[in-house]
Design a protein around this motif. Structure first.
Motif, short mmCIF file in Angstrom:
data_model
loop_
_atom_site.label_atom_id
_atom_site.label_comp_id
_atom_site.label_asym_id
_atom_site.label_seq_id
_atom_site.Cartn_x
_atom_site.Cartn_y
_atom_site.Cartn_z
N SER A 37 5.72 -19.13 45.97
CA SER A 37 6.71 -20.17 45.71
C SER A 37 5.98 -21.49 45.46
O SER A 37 4.91 -21.73 46.00
N GLY A 38 6.58 -22.33 44.65
CA GLY A 38 6.05 -23.66 44.38
C GLY A 38 4.72 -23.63 43.64
O GLY A 38 3.86 -24.47 43.91
N GLN A 39 4.56 -22.69 42.72
CA GLN A 39 3.30 -22.58 42.00
C GLN A 39 3.27 -23.52 40.80
O GLN A 39 4.28 -23.78 40.17
N SER A 40 2.08 -23.99 40.49
CA SER A 40 1.91 -24.83 39.31
C SER A 40 2.02 -23.96 38.06
O SER A 40 1.95 -22.73 38.13
N SER A 41 2.19 -24.62 36.92
CA SER A 41 2.43 -23.87 35.68
C SER A 41 1.22 -23.02 35.28
O SER A 41 1.39 -21.94 34.73
N HIS A 42 0.00 -23.48 35.56
CA HIS A 42 -1.15 -22.68 35.15
C HIS A 42 -1.28 -21.40 35.99
O HIS A 42 -1.71 -20.37 35.49
N ILE A 43 -0.85 -21.43 37.24
CA ILE A 43 -0.85 -20.22 38.08
C ILE A 43 0.24 -19.27 37.59
O ILE A 43 0.02 -18.05 37.50
N THR A 44 1.40 -19.81 37.26
CA THR A 44 2.49 -18.99 36.72
C THR A 44 2.06 -18.31 35.42
O THR A 44 2.32 -17.12 35.22
N LEU A 45 1.37 -19.06 34.56
CA LEU A 45 0.90 -18.48 33.30
C LEU A 45 -0.19 -17.43 33.53
O LEU A 45 -0.25 -16.42 32.82
N LEU A 46 -1.05 -17.64 34.51
CA LEU A 46 -2.08 -16.66 34.84
C LEU A 46 -1.45 -15.35 35.29
O LEU A 46 -1.81 -14.27 34.81
N LEU A 47 -0.47 -15.41 36.19
CA LEU A 47 0.20 -14.20 36.68
C LEU A 47 1.01 -13.53 35.57
O LEU A 47 1.08 -12.30 35.50
N LYS A 48 1.59 -14.33 34.69
CA LYS A 48 2.33 -13.78 33.55
C LYS A 48 1.37 -13.02 32.63
O LYS A 48 1.68 -11.92 32.17
N GLY A 49 0.20 -13.59 32.38
CA GLY A 49 -0.79 -12.93 31.53
C GLY A 49 -1.28 -11.61 32.13
O GLY A 49 -1.44 -10.62 31.43
N ILE A 50 -1.50 -11.61 33.44
CA ILE A 50 -1.93 -10.38 34.10
C ILE A 50 -0.85 -9.32 33.99
O ILE A 50 -1.12 -8.15 33.70
N CYS A 51 0.39 -9.72 34.21
CA CYS A 51 1.50 -8.77 34.13
C CYS A 51 1.65 -8.22 32.71
O CYS A 51 1.86 -7.02 32.53
N LYS A 52 1.54 -9.10 31.70
CA LYS A 52 1.63 -8.64 30.31
C LYS A 52 0.56 -7.62 30.00
O LYS A 52 0.82 -6.59 29.37
N LYS A 53 -0.66 -7.87 30.45
CA LYS A 53 -1.77 -6.97 30.16
C LYS A 53 -1.61 -5.63 30.88
O LYS A 53 -1.84 -4.57 30.29
N LEU A 54 -1.21 -5.68 32.15
CA LEU A 54 -1.00 -4.43 32.90
C LEU A 54 0.09 -3.58 32.27
O LEU A 54 -0.09 -2.39 32.02
N ALA A 55 1.25 -4.19 32.03
CA ALA A 55 2.39 -3.45 31.49
C ALA A 55 2.10 -2.94 30.08
O ALA A 55 2.38 -1.79 29.75
N SER A 56 1.52 -3.80 29.23
CA SER A 56 1.23 -3.40 27.85
C SER A 56 0.19 -2.30 27.81
O SER A 56 0.33 -1.33 27.06
N GLY A 57 -0.85 -2.44 28.61
CA GLY A 57 -1.90 -1.42 28.64
C GLY A 57 -1.36 -0.07 29.07
O GLY A 57 -1.71 0.96 28.49
N ARG A 58 -0.50 -0.08 30.07
CA ARG A 58 0.07 1.19 30.54
C ARG A 58 0.98 1.81 29.48
O ARG A 58 0.96 3.03 29.28
N LEU A 59 1.78 0.99 28.82
CA LEU A 59 2.66 1.53 27.77
C LEU A 59 1.85 2.10 26.61
O LEU A 59 2.16 3.17 26.10
N LEU A 60 0.83 1.37 26.19
CA LEU A 60 0.02 1.85 25.06
C LEU A 60 -0.73 3.13 25.41
O LEU A 60 -0.86 4.02 24.58
N MET A 61 -1.23 3.22 26.63
CA MET A 61 -1.95 4.42 27.02
C MET A 61 -1.01 5.61 27.19
O MET A 61 -1.44 6.76 27.08
N ALA A 62 0.26 5.35 27.44
CA ALA A 62 1.23 6.43 27.60
C ALA A 62 1.71 6.96 26.24
O ALA A 62 2.22 8.08 26.16
N GLN A 63 1.56 6.17 25.18
CA GLN A 63 2.01 6.56 23.86
C GLN A 63 0.92 7.34 23.13
O GLN A 63 -0.26 7.07 23.30
#
Length: 159
Positions: free
Chosen positions: A46-72
């Motif tokens: 809670s109460g995270q700065s925007s750069h921390i929010t963007l860092l976690l968003k980037g990690i989530c995008k990479k994890l989810a995208s990588g898993r989807l691509l490897m499943a296809q």
């Protein structure tokens, strides 16, 4: 649980028909992020700065995208993993471990360590004698009658 990204943020190009799979991959990736950083920081963050929010968003995008691509199924990659998907997963895991190892500081409330001894579980054996020792004691007992009598094939002196 907070989803760290949205389905339209994923890095999978124009692969269609995966709307349910996209959300499941995002939820799974968000859970994994929480599981990894939950050792260090109190979840939910809670109460995270925007750069921390963007860092976690980037990690989530990479994890989810990588898993989807490897499943296809991908052309010319029938006998190996999807290389772009693997590179996304590897990069996301490196970033998560950087947070977990303290190389990247999120500035959130840290978990208080209540356990002062080791993190290993305590093993209590209720038996007075080890099962392995009891087996060998039984097997090597001089009065034990074997189920199948032992007949040596070769005896010294019989050729």
């Amino acid at each position: 649980m907070t989803a760290y990204c949205e389905p339209n943020d994923l890095l999978i190009g124009d692969i269609g028909g995966l709307e349910d799979a996209k959300q499941r991959a995002i939820d799974s990736a968000s859970e994994d992020i929480d599981a990894q950083i939950g050792f260090i920081y109190e979840i939910p963050l809670s109460g995270q700065s925007s750069h921390i929010t963007l860092l976690l968003k980037g990690i989530c995008k990479k994890l989810a995208s990588g898993r989807l691509l490897m499943a296809q199924a991908a052309a010319s990659e029938d006998n190996s993993v999807h290389q772009y998907g693997k590179s996304l997963l590897d990069e996301a895991v490196r970033e998560l471990w950087s947070i977990r190892n303290g190389q990247i500081e999120l500035g959130a409330v840290k978990v208080t360590q209540k356990q002062t001894t080791g993190n290993a579980p305590t093993i209590i054996q209720g038996d007075a004698v080890s099962g392995v020792d009891a087996y060998y004691d039984w097997f090597n007992h001089p009065l034990r009658i074997p189920l199948v009598p032992f007949q040596p094939i070769w005896k010294p002196g019989n050729g």
